[in-house]
Design a protein around this motif. Structure first.
Motif, PDB file in Angstrom:
ATOM      1  N   ALA A  31       0.864  -1.184   0.000  1.00  0.00           N
ATOM      2  CA  ALA A  31       0.000   0.000   0.000  1.00  0.00           C
ATOM      3  C   ALA A  31       0.900   1.234   0.000  1.00  0.00           C
ATOM      4  O   ALA A  31       2.019   1.173   0.517  1.00  0.00           O
TER       5      ALA A  31
ATOM      6  N   GLU B 197      -2.178   1.855  -3.036  1.00  0.00           N
ATOM      7  CA  GLU B 197      -2.479   1.062  -4.221  1.00  0.00           C
ATOM      8  C   GLU B 197      -1.589   1.429  -5.407  1.00  0.00           C
ATOM      9  O   GLU B 197      -1.156   0.566  -6.165  1.00  0.00           O
ATOM     10  N   ARG B 198      -1.294   2.705  -5.552  1.00  0.00           N
ATOM     11  CA  ARG B 198      -0.504   3.113  -6.721  1.00  0.00           C
ATOM     12  C   ARG B 198       0.938   2.624  -6.640  1.00  0.00           C
ATOM     13  O   ARG B 198       1.656   2.663  -7.640  1.00  0.00           O
TER      14      ARG B 198
ATOM     15  N   ARG C 148       1.653  -0.457  -5.149  1.00  0.00           N
ATOM     16  CA  ARG C 148       1.607  -1.896  -4.872  1.00  0.00           C
ATOM     17  C   ARG C 148       2.482  -2.659  -5.878  1.00  0.00           C
ATOM     18  O   ARG C 148       2.501  -2.349  -7.060  1.00  0.00           O
TER      19      ARG C 148
ATOM     20  N   TYR D 202      -7.793 -11.732  -6.184  1.00  0.00           N
ATOM     21  CA  TYR D 202      -7.585 -10.291  -6.060  1.00  0.00           C
ATOM     22  C   TYR D 202      -7.924  -9.639  -7.395  1.00  0.00           C
ATOM     23  O   TYR D 202      -7.469 -10.084  -8.441  1.00  0.00           O
TER      24      TYR D 202
ATOM     25  N   THR E  62      -7.695  -6.064  -9.417  1.00  0.00           N
ATOM     26  CA  THR E  62      -7.112  -4.722  -9.413  1.00  0.00           C
ATOM     27  C   THR E  62      -7.271  -4.097 -10.791  1.00  0.00           C
ATOM     28  O   THR E  62      -7.549  -4.792 -11.769  1.00  0.00           O
TER      29      THR E  62
ATOM     30  N   ASP F 277      -4.427   6.655  -4.250  1.00  0.00           N
ATOM     31  CA  ASP F 277      -4.929   5.911  -5.401  1.00  0.00           C
ATOM     32  C   ASP F 277      -4.731   6.601  -6.739  1.00  0.00           C
ATOM     33  O   ASP F 277      -5.135   6.062  -7.765  1.00  0.00           O
TER      34      ASP F 277
ATOM     35  N   ARG G 272      -8.889  -1.356  -6.500  1.00  0.00           N
ATOM     36  CA  ARG G 272      -8.751  -2.749  -6.064  1.00  0.00           C
ATOM     37  C   ARG G 272     -10.095  -3.245  -5.558  1.00  0.00           C
ATOM     38  O   ARG G 272     -10.760  -2.558  -4.776  1.00  0.00           O
TER      39      ARG G 272
END
Lengths: 254, 436
Positions: free
Chosen positions: A89, A91-92, A94, B35, B37, B399, B435
């Motif tokens: 983490a 997300e960008r 990961r 998962y 994504t 994000d 995600r």
């Protein structure tokens, strides 16, 4: 390449904190009669817990003024100088992975699709360097000198000056305060090659984990920019055996 | 859509295998973990030289489903979608500036099964394999085909296409051996022929039209590719040796019997079978990071063109790359790289020069809060072409991120880098990660 730069910046900032923790958090709960600086550092090194294979999770908060960034890392460590760090983490970021073996370091990012060797100096991020503290062998990398005894809060400590004994370490000096009672590190100051102090670290929330008392929280403050604070919390410690091949750069894309 | 249909059979087979395997695995003690994504990119581009339709945009979507059967095994399924107006392949006429029509495509990206146990690693399916050490110029990144219709500044993660392969690695602490088998070659997606042959060259020959007939994709195992890499790691240095026998991702062309040279050209696209062998290294010294590559490709074919027609010749290409990076100084890192591609022989009518050298300079700076910028200048001394590009990376939150950048080509319209002058642009890119 920009991705690499950012990855280095992000991962290294975190690794700074993680590895400072590796180096300085673990300690023995057994009081020591040994007072030789070399012995104190050696004992501290030997009882950090990184001499054996284990995994853990590190949650980090970077606070820079009003800006707060959170990141999470899964760490697999074989010994004090060998570890593989997976970022999970935000997300960008990961999927980014960082492998450290001794003084060697490789970075893998999902978009580049190949591991890239990065230099010790490239581990610098902003005003922070973490090259030498990526290793946990203080006894091998630094020449310790006892500077006296001081209280850190209520803790009676040895105050020691560690001076680099090889060119691969990034800091020229580290000041460290180690508890006389149980070798628990209380705080430290890291100095740039120029002699300028860069960072201070404090070690908190000591818990008994796998037979050793360890700090599970560390707070690092920028020496000049007082509102730049990094807080790291370690959790989910687990003894694990890892195959040697896990720490070869050529498996980082699998 | 075309790319999807090309790979459709293999995809169906992979999906069927997944279904069977996952069904079987469900009977095991450990339940599979899944998962989901994705990434969504929106890019807005302003061209600075094209006379019409200067504003371009594209949207990209990447979806990935990962299925972990257990600690050793997993499936990965990826699909990509593209919709935009910045592909350089939509021309009304071969000698006119392209009209940037809307193009939409979907295609599979990484779709594979992976097994990993100790030092044994196995991956089968559509995947990407990248070799080499150089930055910016990826000479040794020759295994996967690329989408060359995209702007040169496009990150390789968008231009590289997955290739069906069996990929086996045996890894120890210091060494690794990788073996690759690719049962079905795939090729670069190309810009229009004016960029391949040079517009001025074609005009000088009074060519009025060119029609390129693409070769159909080989059947499975018809032209199987194979190769491998041996890697060594020691303190402060890495070295790898590699070999790959494959179809050239770039085509050469043969005129068909119904061509009326030089007015009307009907060209058949062909892909030469060839082999590349190389060595790459990276090592630290004096605080600097050095990287180097040498790559030799045998049996490579290039086209010739002159008043008598379009021909071909076969030769050996040697590529040498060397780069050096400074240590970080107050967050700045400076790097320079020299590369040279030399053909063993090269007739005067060849479409490329015998010696092609490039010199690159890169400056990057890491700022606070994960911001950073990078500027790269590459020049080609042999034809005085050049390209400068820069971008600023700005993470917005956990994000999403923003990139702002530009690219500017210079030099003669026939030069290697200058021929893309009509692609000069600046852009803003928004990327969002999610995600499930």
């Amino acid at each position: 390449m920009n991705t690499i730069i950012n990855s280095i910046a992000n991962v290294n900032k975190s690794l700074l904190i993680i590895t400072v923790g590796f180096i300085l958090c673990g300690h023995s709960s057994i009081a020591a009669a040994v007072v030789s600086p070399k012995d104190i550092i050696a004992k501290s090194d030997a009882k950090r817990g990184l001499q054996e294979s284990f995994s853990m999770v590190a949650n980090i908060e970077f606070i820079d003024g009003k800006d707060v960034q959170k990141s999470t890392y899964q760490i697999k460590a074989k010994d004090s100088v060998t570890s593989l760090v997976d970022q999970t983490a935000p997300e960008r970021n990961r999927g980014r992975r960082l492998l450290m073996k001794g003084y060697d370091m490789w970075l893998f990012t999902p978009n580049i699709k190949r591991p890239v060797r990065v230099g010790m100096e490239q581990r610098l991020t902003g005003d922070v360097s973490n090259g030498d503290i990526a290793r946990t062998n203080l006894k091998d990398d630094y020449e310790p000198k006892m500077e006296g005894e001081e209280f850190v809060g209520k803790e009676d400590c040895y105050k020691m000056l560690l001076t680099a004994n090889n060119k691969n370490v990034t800091y020229s000096k580290i000041h460290i305060w180690i508890s006389k009672k149980d070798f628990a590190p209380q705080k430290s100051i890291y100095y740039a090659l120029s002699g300028k102090p860069l960072k201070t670290a404090t070690f908190e929330d000591y818990k008994m984990i796998d037979g050793l008392t360890r700090s599970t929280k560390m707070v690092i403050r920028d020496y000049l920019k007082k509102d730049r604070i990094s807080v790291i919390v370690y959790s989910k410690h687990k003894k694990e055996n890892f195959n040697d091949s896990l720490f070869n750069k050529d498996q980082m894309d699998f | 859509m075309q790319r999807f249909s090309d790979n459709f059979n293999l995809q169906v087979a992979a999906l069927a295998a997944t279904f069977i395997f996952s069904t079987f695995s469900n009977t095991a003690a450990a339940a599979p973990k899944g998962y989901f994504t994705g990434q969504f990119d929106a890019n807005f581009r302003q061209w600075t030289m094209e006379p019409s339709r200067k504003l371009g945009q594209n949207y990209r979507l990447l979806l990935e489903q990962k299925l972990e059967l257990n600690a050793e095994s997993q499936f990965v399924f990826q699909g990509r979608g593209y919709s935009g107006t910045d592909l350089v392949d939509n021309i009304g006429s071969w000698d006119q500036v392209q009209t940037r029509n809307l193009v939409s495509e979907i295609y599979p990206q990484d779709n594979y099964y992976q097994y990993k146990s100790g030092g044994f690693l196995f991956r089968a399916g559509y995947q990407q394999v990248v070799w080499g050490e150089a930055f910016g110029l990826f000479y040794s990144d020759f295994i996967n085909p690329k989408d060359l219709r995209l702007s040169p500044s496009t990150p390789s993660e968008f231009s590289r296409r997955s290739l069906p392969m069996l990929n086996v690695k045996m890894v120890s602490s210091m060494m690794s051996l990788q073996l690759l088998v690719a049962p079905q070659p795939q090729y670069h997606l190309l810009p229009p022929p004016t960029r391949l042959f040079g517009a001025n060259t074609l005009k000088a020959l009074s060519v009025s039209s060119i029609d390129i007939r693409k070769s159909s994709a080989p059947m499975l195992f018809e032209k199987t590719e194979y190769g491998g890499k041996l890697g060594f790691t020691s303190s402060s240095s890495d070295i790898s040796l590699y070999y790959y026998n494959y179809d050239d991702r770039m085509p050469y062309y043969e005129t068909t019997s119904d061509s009326v040279f030089p007015v009307i050209l009907h060209l058949n696209e062909k892909h030469q079978r060839m082999s590349s062998a190389g060595v790459a290294t990276a090592f630290e010294g004096f605080g600097f990071m050095f990287r180097g590559e040498f790559l030799q490709t045998q049996n490579k074919k290039f086209n010739t063109i002159d008043a008598t027609g379009i021909g071909q010749f076969q030769t050996t290409e040697n590529v040498f790359v060397a780069s050096a990076e400074t240590p970080s100084m107050n967050g700045y890192i400076f790097a320079t790289q020299f590369s040279d591609s030399t053909l063993a022989n090269n007739p005067s009518s060849s479409l490329r020069t015998r010696y092609q050298s490039l010199v690159s300079f890169r400056l990057q700076k890491t700022l606070s809060q994960e911001h950073s910028f990078e500027v790269i200048y590459t020049m080609a001394p042999y034809d005085k072409g050049g390209i400068i590009s820069g971008n600023y990376y700005w993470p917005r939150n956990k994000d999403s991120e923003v990139r702002i950048g530009f690219e500017s080509h210079e030099g003669d319209s026939e030069s290697q880098l200058g021929r893309d002058r009509d692609l000069n642009n600046f852009y803003i890119s928004l990327r969002n990660f999610f995600r499930g």
